[in-house]
Design an enzyme around this catalytic site. Structure first.
Site, short mmCIF file in Angstrom:
data_model
loop_
_atom_site.label_atom_id
_atom_site.label_comp_id
_atom_site.label_asym_id
_atom_site.label_seq_id
_atom_site.Cartn_x
_atom_site.Cartn_y
_atom_site.Cartn_z
N ASP A 33 -4.68 2.04 -3.98
CA ASP A 33 -4.34 3.47 -3.93
C ASP A 33 -5.41 4.25 -4.68
O ASP A 33 -5.85 3.87 -5.77
CB ASP A 33 -2.95 3.72 -4.54
CG ASP A 33 -2.42 5.08 -4.13
OD1 ASP A 33 -1.46 5.13 -3.34
OD2 ASP A 33 -2.97 6.12 -4.59
N ASN A 77 8.17 5.51 -0.02
CA ASN A 77 8.62 6.91 -0.02
C ASN A 77 8.97 7.27 1.43
O ASN A 77 8.21 6.99 2.35
CB ASN A 77 7.51 7.81 -0.55
CG ASN A 77 7.22 7.57 -2.02
OD1 ASN A 77 8.14 7.25 -2.77
ND2 ASN A 77 5.98 7.71 -2.42
N GLN A 125 6.85 11.43 0.29
CA GLN A 125 5.97 10.86 1.33
C GLN A 125 4.98 11.93 1.80
O GLN A 125 5.37 13.05 2.12
CB GLN A 125 6.80 10.35 2.52
CG GLN A 125 5.94 9.61 3.54
CD GLN A 125 6.74 8.99 4.68
OE1 GLN A 125 7.95 9.21 4.81
NE2 GLN A 125 6.06 8.23 5.52
N VAL A 177 1.95 10.66 3.67
CA VAL A 177 1.25 10.08 4.82
C VAL A 177 2.32 9.45 5.72
O VAL A 177 3.04 8.54 5.30
CB VAL A 177 0.23 9.01 4.38
CG1 VAL A 177 -0.47 8.42 5.60
CG2 VAL A 177 -0.81 9.61 3.42
N HIS A 193 3.90 2.82 4.94
CA HIS A 193 3.12 2.01 4.00
C HIS A 193 4.00 1.69 2.80
O HIS A 193 4.85 2.49 2.40
CB HIS A 193 1.86 2.77 3.52
CG HIS A 193 2.17 4.13 2.99
ND1 HIS A 193 2.43 5.21 3.82
CD2 HIS A 193 2.31 4.59 1.72
CE1 HIS A 193 2.70 6.26 3.09
NE2 HIS A 193 2.65 5.92 1.80
N HIS A 199 4.02 0.90 -1.23
CA HIS A 199 3.30 0.91 -2.50
C HIS A 199 3.67 -0.38 -3.22
O HIS A 199 4.86 -0.67 -3.41
CB HIS A 199 3.74 2.08 -3.37
CG HIS A 199 3.41 3.43 -2.81
ND1 HIS A 199 2.33 4.17 -3.22
CD2 HIS A 199 4.04 4.17 -1.86
CE1 HIS A 199 2.31 5.32 -2.56
NE2 HIS A 199 3.33 5.34 -1.74
P1 AMP Z 1 2.94 8.58 0.02
O1 AMP Z 1 2.81 9.82 -0.84
O2 AMP Z 1 4.07 7.67 -0.31
O3 AMP Z 1 2.91 8.97 1.50
O4 AMP Z 1 1.64 7.72 -0.27
C1 AMP Z 1 0.38 8.03 0.18
C2 AMP Z 1 -0.56 7.40 -0.80
O5 AMP Z 1 -1.83 7.31 -0.19
C3 AMP Z 1 -0.75 8.21 -2.10
O6 AMP Z 1 -0.34 7.41 -3.21
C4 AMP Z 1 -2.24 8.51 -2.12
O7 AMP Z 1 -2.79 8.42 -3.42
C5 AMP Z 1 -2.80 7.44 -1.20
N1 AMP Z 1 -4.06 7.79 -0.56
C6 AMP Z 1 -4.35 8.94 0.11
N2 AMP Z 1 -5.62 8.91 0.57
C7 AMP Z 1 -6.13 7.71 0.20
C8 AMP Z 1 -7.39 7.07 0.38
N3 AMP Z 1 -8.41 7.65 1.03
N4 AMP Z 1 -7.56 5.83 -0.15
C9 AMP Z 1 -6.55 5.21 -0.82
N5 AMP Z 1 -5.35 5.77 -1.02
C10 AMP Z 1 -5.13 6.99 -0.52
#
Ligand code: AMP
Length: 115
Positions: free
Chosen positions: A31, A87, A94, A96, A100, A102
């Site tokens: 992350d 999430n 959430q 993205v 996924h 964590h």
């Molecule tokens: P969520 O908020 O549960 O959707 O998680 C998305 C996660 O993706 C967050 O913890 C971000 O820090 C992570 N994230 C977003 N862009 C990148 C990236 N380019 N490389 C690695 N992690 C990322």
């Protein structure tokens, strides 16, 4: 057709990130904003499922593959114990909408549940 997710773009090499593990249907990265000593993301290669509820309903075997990969990574990068966070929905953090997990490991603060 919507834009590919950030994770699809990473998988396709359009956005730089190290793919630290890969199985037939899933991959893992670190992350970019770690919330724990070990904070990895385990992600299906397909962005067909937006969240873990859709994934569990549509492809429980793929969900099991994600959990297996999370467990091996927690052993490789931490002490073996880990916290898995999905999430689900914007009000739960959430951001993205390509499902996924964590994977949080290392010295975790008991009360820090979020990722
Ligand atoms: P969520 O908020 O549960 O959707 O998680 C998305 C996660 O993706 C967050 O913890 C971000 O820090 C992570 N994230 C977003 N862009 C990148 C990236 N380019 N490389 C690695 N992690 C990322």
């Amino acid at each position: 057709m919507s834009e590919p997710s950030i994770f699809t773009r990473i998988l396709e090499g359009e956005v730089p990130s190290e793919i630290i593990a890969e199985t037939e249907n899933a991959f893992a990265i670190r992350d970019i904003h770690p919330q724990a000593p070990v904070h990895l993301l385990v992600i299906p290669k397909s962005e067909e499922y937006r969240n873990v509820v859709e994934l569990a309903a549509g492809d429980p075997e793929l969900l099991a593959e994600l959990i297996g990969l999370a467990s091996s990574l927690a052993t490789e990068h931490g002490g073996g114990d880990f916290r898995l966070v999905f999430n689900t929905g914007p009000n739960a953090g959430q951001t993205v909408f390509h499902v996924h997990a964590h994977v949080l490991a290392g010295e975790l603060e008991e009360k820090t549940l979020g990722a």
